[in-house]
Design an enzyme around this catalytic site. Structure first.
Site, PDB file in Angstrom:
ATOM      1  N   HIS A   1      54.212  65.395  53.309  1.00  0.00           N
ATOM      2  CA  HIS A   1      54.343  66.730  52.719  1.00  0.00           C
ATOM      3  C   HIS A   1      55.343  66.801  51.568  1.00  0.00           C
ATOM      4  CE1 HIS A   1      53.880  71.062  52.729  1.00  0.00           C
ATOM      5  NE2 HIS A   1      55.185  71.211  52.774  1.00  0.00           N
TER       6      HIS A   1
ATOM      7  N   ASP B   1      55.174  73.275  48.076  1.00  0.00           N
ATOM      8  CA  ASP B   1      55.224  74.026  49.323  1.00  0.00           C
ATOM      9  C   ASP B   1      55.237  75.532  48.999  1.00  0.00           C
ATOM     10  OD1 ASP B   1      55.809  73.817  52.402  1.00  0.00           O
ATOM     11  OD2 ASP B   1      57.415  75.080  51.670  1.00  0.00           O
TER      12      ASP B   1
END
Length: 317
Positions: free
Chosen positions: A295, A101
């Site tokens: 994610h 991320d």
């Protein structure tokens, strides 16, 4: 199985907390937004058992690392400088840098700015994006409008208070909504007059890859630290773009690996960037889409991520 140890180091003007395991060639693990060193709990021991010194810091603004007050101290130059400072504090000349991320963005930036200190770079969930004609914030605002969540984060105090109102509910919503367990794609646009959590459903239960103990660790940490440090990374986006002008459209030349969740909503928005990655990262060894994964790749699919990391590390020698 290797034990995970914790200590503090003085690096780049910060008191930095690290979790570490093992000995051998250094692998740095950089967490992303709304995470901290704990997010690498599945990788630290696996890397250590394979003969590496795995180190996961709490990055600037997070966990038990210092949290400067000024937004101007959260640019990509500061964050990449923290990585280099950590190498110095550990007495290491170079490392393989792995990021997830926002940590992926820092890993790519460190490899771009200091290729002499990065043996290899791994990005998880977020591909390398060369500096373009406008900042990331401006580009996303043009695409999604003023309701885009990054724009919502710009107002000092607003998102900070929203996320802190019920920390357990915040993490149930965020970690569920971004994962492959979510029943609907993640919506990046905040409704007019509403908040970010309004578009992230709280399922009331945890996804199968997250335990009650995991949730408690997040809640304890962020109830203590608050959310402003992490939000300041977003608030420095325009300044980062200005300061990176000398590296406009520059490639990352280090050996690289990219992996992302095939069910990650962000990957759908970033499909063109992922397809363009070989052009901006010429020594990209592989780009992997992990099936059944959202994610939070290293937490949702730890065995697959560990296998990919060790394969890349072994290839580097």
């Amino acid at each position: 199985m290797a034990d995970i140890a914790h200590r503090h180091l003085d690096s780049n003007g910060l008191r930095t907390h690290i979790a570490e395991a093992g000995s051998g060639p250094l692998v740095l693990l950089l967490h992303g937004f709304l995470n901290y060193s704990y997010s690498w709990r599945h990788q630290l021991r696996a890397l250590a058992d394979a003969g590496y010194h795995a180190v996961a810091p709490d990055l600037r603004g997070y966990g038990d690392t210092d949290r400067p007050d000024a937004v101007e101290e959260y640019t990509q130059l500061h964050l990449a400088g923290d990585v280099v400072g950590l190498l110095d504090a550990l007495g290491e000349r170079s490392a393989v840098v792995v990021g997830h991320d926002w940590g992926s963005m820092i890993a790519w930036t460190t490899a771009l700015l200091r290729p002499d200190r990065v043996r290899g770079v791994v990005g998880l969930s977020v591909p390398y994006v060369p500096r373009g004609r406008q900042s990331l914030l401006s580009a996303m605002r043009s695409r999604f409008g003023d309701g885009y969540y990054m724009q919502y984060f710009q107002e000092a105090g607003r998102a900070d208070r929203e996320l802190a109102r019920d920390v357990a509910a915040t993490f149930r919503s965020v970690l569920y909504s971004g994962s492959a367990s979510a029943s609907e794609p993640w919506n990046p646009v905040v409704p007019t007059g509403g908040g970010w959590l309004d578009v992230l459903p709280d399922p009331g239960v945890l996804p199968p890859w997250l335990t009650e103990s995991d949730l408690a660790a997040y809640v304890e940490t962020f109830e203590r630290t608050g959310f402003t440090g992490g939000l300041n990374w977003y608030r420095a986006l325009d300044l980062s773009w200005e300061l990176m002008a000398a590296w406009h459209d520059a490639p990352v030349t280090a050996p690289a690996l990219f992996a992302y969740g095939a069910e990650d909503s962000f990957a759908r928005y970033a499909a063109q960037l992922i397809e363009a990655l070989p052009a901006s990262v010429p020594d990209l060894r592989a780009s992997l889409a992990l099936p059944g994964c959202g994610h939070w790749v290293q937490q949702e699919k730890p065995e697959e991520v560990n296998r990919a990391l060790l394969g890349f590390l072994n290839e580097l020698g």
